[in-house]
Design a protein around this motif. Sequence first.
Motif, short mmCIF file in Angstrom:
data_model
loop_
_atom_site.label_atom_id
_atom_site.label_comp_id
_atom_site.label_asym_id
_atom_site.label_seq_id
_atom_site.Cartn_x
_atom_site.Cartn_y
_atom_site.Cartn_z
N ALA A 181 -0.99 7.02 5.08
CA ALA A 181 -2.42 7.41 5.51
C ALA A 181 -2.98 8.60 4.96
N ALA A 182 -1.80 9.53 5.12
CA ALA A 182 -2.29 11.10 4.89
C ALA A 182 -2.25 11.62 3.50
N ILE A 183 -1.78 10.56 2.54
CA ILE A 183 -1.61 10.89 1.29
C ILE A 183 -3.05 11.24 0.61
N PRO A 184 -3.81 9.96 0.84
CA PRO A 184 -5.02 10.34 0.18
C PRO A 184 -5.85 11.38 0.73
N GLU A 185 -5.61 11.56 1.98
CA GLU A 185 -6.47 12.54 2.76
C GLU A 185 -6.15 13.96 2.14
N VAL A 186 -5.01 14.30 1.69
CA VAL A 186 -4.83 15.85 1.48
C VAL A 186 -5.24 15.96 -0.09
N VAL A 187 -5.89 15.00 -0.58
CA VAL A 187 -6.46 15.10 -1.98
C VAL A 187 -7.98 14.37 -1.96
N ALA A 188 -8.52 14.58 -0.81
CA ALA A 188 -9.77 13.94 -0.90
C ALA A 188 -10.97 14.71 -1.37
N ALA A 189 -11.92 14.28 -1.77
CA ALA A 189 -13.00 14.89 -2.21
C ALA A 189 -13.71 15.52 -0.89
N GLY A 190 -14.29 16.71 -1.37
CA GLY A 190 -14.85 17.53 -0.19
C GLY A 190 -14.08 18.39 0.51
N GLY A 191 -12.91 18.37 0.31
CA GLY A 191 -11.85 18.94 1.10
C GLY A 191 -11.72 20.66 0.58
N GLU A 192 -11.18 21.53 1.29
CA GLU A 192 -11.14 23.04 0.79
C GLU A 192 -10.06 22.94 -0.10
N GLY A 220 2.07 15.21 10.84
CA GLY A 220 2.87 15.66 11.84
C GLY A 220 4.16 15.37 12.10
N SER A 221 4.93 14.23 11.42
CA SER A 221 6.05 13.79 11.61
C SER A 221 6.64 13.10 10.49
N GLY A 222 7.90 12.36 10.45
CA GLY A 222 8.52 11.59 9.61
C GLY A 222 7.85 10.32 9.62
N ASP A 223 6.72 10.05 10.40
CA ASP A 223 6.43 8.55 10.33
C ASP A 223 5.68 7.90 8.96
N ALA A 224 6.64 6.89 8.57
CA ALA A 224 5.94 6.68 7.14
C ALA A 224 4.68 6.00 7.21
N ALA A 225 4.29 5.44 8.11
CA ALA A 225 2.81 4.87 8.00
C ALA A 225 2.08 6.04 8.17
N LYS A 226 2.16 7.06 8.96
CA LYS A 226 1.13 8.01 9.13
C LYS A 226 1.23 8.97 7.62
N ILE A 227 2.24 9.21 7.18
CA ILE A 227 2.42 9.72 5.78
C ILE A 227 1.55 8.99 4.57
N GLY A 247 0.78 -1.12 0.09
CA GLY A 247 0.06 -0.04 -0.05
C GLY A 247 0.82 1.34 -0.02
N VAL A 248 2.14 1.32 -0.20
CA VAL A 248 3.04 2.14 0.08
C VAL A 248 3.23 3.19 -1.55
N PHE A 249 2.78 2.62 -2.50
CA PHE A 249 2.84 3.18 -3.84
C PHE A 249 1.84 4.19 -4.20
#
Length: 419
Positions: free
Chosen positions: A335-346, A326-333, A142-144
């Motif tokens: 998870a965050a990638i789809p969230e920063v381009v998610a539908a409905g966001g500003e 909020g950090s350099g944690d690969a697992a958190k990053i 799931g990292v790609f």
Amino acid sequence: MKKLLLASTLLATAFALPAAAQDCNVTVGVVMELTGPAGAYGQAGAKSVEMAFRDFNEASSADGCKLSTDTRDSQSQGTVAVDQATQLVNIKKVPVIIGGIISSVSIPILTSVTAPAGVVQVSPASSSPTLTALGREGKTNGVFFRTITSDALQGTAAAKYAIDQGLKKLAIIHVNNDFGVNMVREFAAAFEKLGGTITSTTPYNEKQASYSSEASAAMSGEPEALYLVSYPVDGATIARAWISGGGPAKFLLNDGMNSQEFVDAVGAQYLNEAFGTSSGTSKTASTDYFYGAYEAFSGGIKPDAPAADRSYDAGAIVALAIAKAGSGDAAKIKAAIPEVVAAGGEPIPAGKDGFAKALGLIKEGKPIKYEGVIGPISFDQYGDITGPFRLWKITDGAVTTVGEMSAEDVVNLKAELAK
């Protein structure tokens, strides 16, 4: 007791602060093809990532994440890329690698380094369907992610465009790697069902001094034009061999051949009947910003250089995901990638002001949607995007956009041809 309650409240508040309020200084690995056959792509791409991080750091000011890059040259070779990526992951402990550009570099990085280590990988321009297949098979962890559409669709778009331009009897010369083989397979299946004829298919190995024998072999069967699936340097050598050997000066070209370097090396006078497809763009405010600022930042590289636009997007998405994590944690990053381009966001445009807006919203716990230089972006479960395909033609030495095919139209065509 009141003091204890106050202390507890402050402690709880501290732990509840949004991720972006935490201090983080993160180094991101960049493995790009700075030299070799795909050097034009990698040089443009590396500058784009650098520009995205510059914009982000200026927006982040003193209290947010500060990003830097450790950029390595893959030399357009998978083995070199794996060695560089391994150093970045095992020694530098980077949580993200941006790269490679070409699929024959990105795939070995993914299978040998990032997927096993759980490190995020974002490719700006690797379009091989193999990358989707690896995701379906559960081999990517799931990292790609990638900011270009798969050749499974681009091959179909290219076939339709060829037929529409009257290129119905083609020879094919293609680079003998995962990208070239997959592109030709998808193209041929669609082209022949649309009524086209392929007179010959000739693979070639990279970085040869001469391709006269490949060009000669491809001329059998009296083709009307050549479909050349290549990179700018080798592609120019092949095109010159084709023309000097008596081949017709009619070409269908893949996205990477949308390059001024290629045009100049072949000669504009030989390319007035050259057509091509690229993973396209839908214009946004980010597009205007990038096209207005990139050339000065890059030291003269044109903003329409292969992979430049989508490499900025790769850098921007990684930067915003790190802020969200909020950090350099690969697992958190990851998870965050789809969230920063998610539908409905500003909607968030590229550039310092756009990133400053994004950081403020992240601190407030509000959703954002980065709008890319290449257009709106969203990722499916395999890290793929869907988008339009740009149809272009070389006229008087310049690549000119002449039309567009939507992703929906290509998907529908592909489904119809599969019946």
